[in-house]
Design a protein around this motif. Structure first.
Motif, mmCIF file in Angstrom:
data_model
loop_
_atom_site.group_PDB
_atom_site.id
_atom_site.type_symbol
_atom_site.label_atom_id
_atom_site.label_comp_id
_atom_site.label_asym_id
_atom_site.label_seq_id
_atom_site.Cartn_x
_atom_site.Cartn_y
_atom_site.Cartn_z
ATOM 1 N N LYS A 123 -2.268 -12.919 -48.591
ATOM 2 C CA LYS A 123 -3.040 -13.664 -49.586
ATOM 3 C C LYS A 123 -2.581 -13.282 -50.989
ATOM 4 N N GLU A 124 -2.225 -12.000 -51.143
ATOM 5 C CA GLU A 124 -1.808 -11.479 -52.442
ATOM 6 C C GLU A 124 -0.691 -10.473 -52.222
ATOM 7 N N VAL A 125 0.256 -10.422 -53.143
ATOM 8 C CA VAL A 125 1.340 -9.448 -53.092
ATOM 9 C C VAL A 125 1.299 -8.656 -54.388
ATOM 10 N N ILE A 126 1.220 -7.341 -54.263
ATOM 11 C CA ILE A 126 1.151 -6.483 -55.440
ATOM 12 C C ILE A 126 2.337 -5.534 -55.448
ATOM 13 N N GLY A 127 2.753 -5.129 -56.640
ATOM 14 C CA GLY A 127 3.845 -4.193 -56.784
ATOM 15 C C GLY A 127 3.375 -2.770 -56.565
ATOM 16 N N VAL A 138 -4.979 -10.411 -46.198
ATOM 17 C CA VAL A 138 -3.984 -9.355 -46.333
ATOM 18 C C VAL A 138 -3.490 -9.262 -47.772
ATOM 19 N N VAL A 139 -3.514 -8.040 -48.307
ATOM 20 C CA VAL A 139 -2.892 -7.730 -49.591
ATOM 21 C C VAL A 139 -1.654 -6.905 -49.260
ATOM 22 N N ALA A 140 -0.487 -7.417 -49.610
ATOM 23 C CA ALA A 140 0.777 -6.749 -49.302
ATOM 24 C C ALA A 140 1.269 -5.990 -50.522
ATOM 25 N N SER A 141 1.639 -4.734 -50.330
ATOM 26 C CA SER A 141 2.166 -3.910 -51.407
ATOM 27 C C SER A 141 3.632 -3.616 -51.136
ATOM 28 N N GLN A 155 8.351 -6.634 -55.262
ATOM 29 C CA GLN A 155 7.410 -7.739 -55.396
ATOM 30 C C GLN A 155 8.088 -9.037 -55.811
ATOM 31 N N ALA A 156 8.888 -8.999 -56.857
ATOM 32 C CA ALA A 156 9.505 -10.226 -57.376
ATOM 33 C C ALA A 156 10.401 -10.890 -56.336
ATOM 34 N N ALA A 157 11.145 -10.087 -55.592
ATOM 35 C CA ALA A 157 12.092 -10.630 -54.625
ATOM 36 C C ALA A 157 11.425 -11.142 -53.357
ATOM 37 N N LEU A 158 10.298 -10.546 -52.965
ATOM 38 C CA LEU A 158 9.732 -10.844 -51.641
ATOM 39 C C LEU A 158 8.355 -11.488 -51.650
ATOM 40 N N GLU A 159 7.806 -11.776 -52.808
ATOM 41 C CA GLU A 159 6.450 -12.324 -52.860
ATOM 42 C C GLU A 159 6.326 -13.608 -52.040
ATOM 43 N N GLY A 160 7.250 -14.532 -52.219
ATOM 44 C CA GLY A 160 7.195 -15.796 -51.481
ATOM 45 C C GLY A 160 7.278 -15.588 -49.984
ATOM 46 N N HIS A 168 -15.062 -7.758 -43.167
ATOM 47 C CA HIS A 168 -15.257 -6.565 -43.988
ATOM 48 C C HIS A 168 -14.498 -6.613 -45.310
ATOM 49 N N GLY A 169 -13.582 -7.551 -45.453
ATOM 50 C CA GLY A 169 -12.835 -7.666 -46.704
ATOM 51 C C GLY A 169 -11.346 -7.498 -46.501
ATOM 52 N N PRO A 170 -10.602 -7.487 -47.605
ATOM 53 C CA PRO A 170 -9.140 -7.437 -47.519
ATOM 54 C C PRO A 170 -8.614 -6.143 -46.900
ATOM 55 N N VAL A 171 -7.421 -6.258 -46.309
ATOM 56 C CA VAL A 171 -6.709 -5.113 -45.742
ATOM 57 C C VAL A 171 -5.415 -4.952 -46.530
ATOM 58 N N LEU A 172 -5.132 -3.729 -46.981
ATOM 59 C CA LEU A 172 -3.913 -3.447 -47.725
ATOM 60 C C LEU A 172 -2.824 -2.990 -46.758
ATOM 61 N N VAL A 173 -1.672 -3.637 -46.828
ATOM 62 C CA VAL A 173 -0.505 -3.217 -46.056
ATOM 63 C C VAL A 173 0.494 -2.645 -47.046
ATOM 64 N N THR A 174 0.706 -1.333 -46.996
ATOM 65 C CA THR A 174 1.706 -0.711 -47.862
ATOM 66 C C THR A 174 3.060 -0.784 -47.164
ATOM 67 N N GLY A 175 4.116 -0.784 -47.942
ATOM 68 C CA GLY A 175 5.443 -0.902 -47.347
ATOM 69 C C GLY A 175 5.638 -2.249 -46.677
ATOM 70 N N ALA A 176 5.032 -3.282 -47.247
ATOM 71 C CA ALA A 176 5.017 -4.598 -46.615
ATOM 72 C C ALA A 176 6.386 -5.256 -46.521
#
Length: 120
Positions: free
Chosen positions: A111-115, A91-94, A98-103, A64-72
């Motif tokens: 798959k993607e990390v957004i601020g 998974v798109v992690a919010s 972001q800068a500290a935890l993206e890796g 069905h497509g990406p899933v957003l996880v807030t408070g990742a």
């Protein structure tokens, strides 16, 4: 899940040994050590309950497509990222960090990390 009511209290949560009903127990999977299983705790159980609800009959599937996880960045969010990724979801992690935890979040399977956007 256990038939208990919300807010019920049971003694022995921090005891070395406690008596409980057999149906409350879950067999330790062979892939987890006792130490690994002990780290799952409330965040892990809550994340898994959410994932299982998400995947309920006729509900969301990886196709069905990406899933957003807030408070990742939190314990629950990190566990949800890992569980969803392991089950084939994109998974798109919010996170507000972001800068500290993206890796780290990408290592967990995001798959993607957004601020997080703060209101102005």
């Amino acid at each position: 899940l256990t038939g208990n009511k919300a807010g019920q209290f049971f003694d022995g949560g921090y005891a070395q040994r406690a008596a409980c009903q057999a149906e409350w127990l879950v067999k330790l999977p062979p892939s987890l050590s006792t130490e690994q299983a002990m780290t799952i705790g409330t965040a892990g159980v809550t994340a898994m309950m959410c994932v299982l609800h998400l995947e309920g009959p006729g509900e969301v599937r990886p196709s069905h497509g990406p899933v957003l996880v807030t408070g990742a960045a939190g314990g629950l969010g990190q566990t949800a990222v890992a569980l969803l990724a392991a089950r084939g979801f994109e998974v798109v992690a919010s996170t507000g960090r972001q800068a500290a935890l993206e890796g780290h979040l990408k290592q967990l399977g995001a798959k993607e990390v957004i601020g997080r956007v703060e209101p102005t």
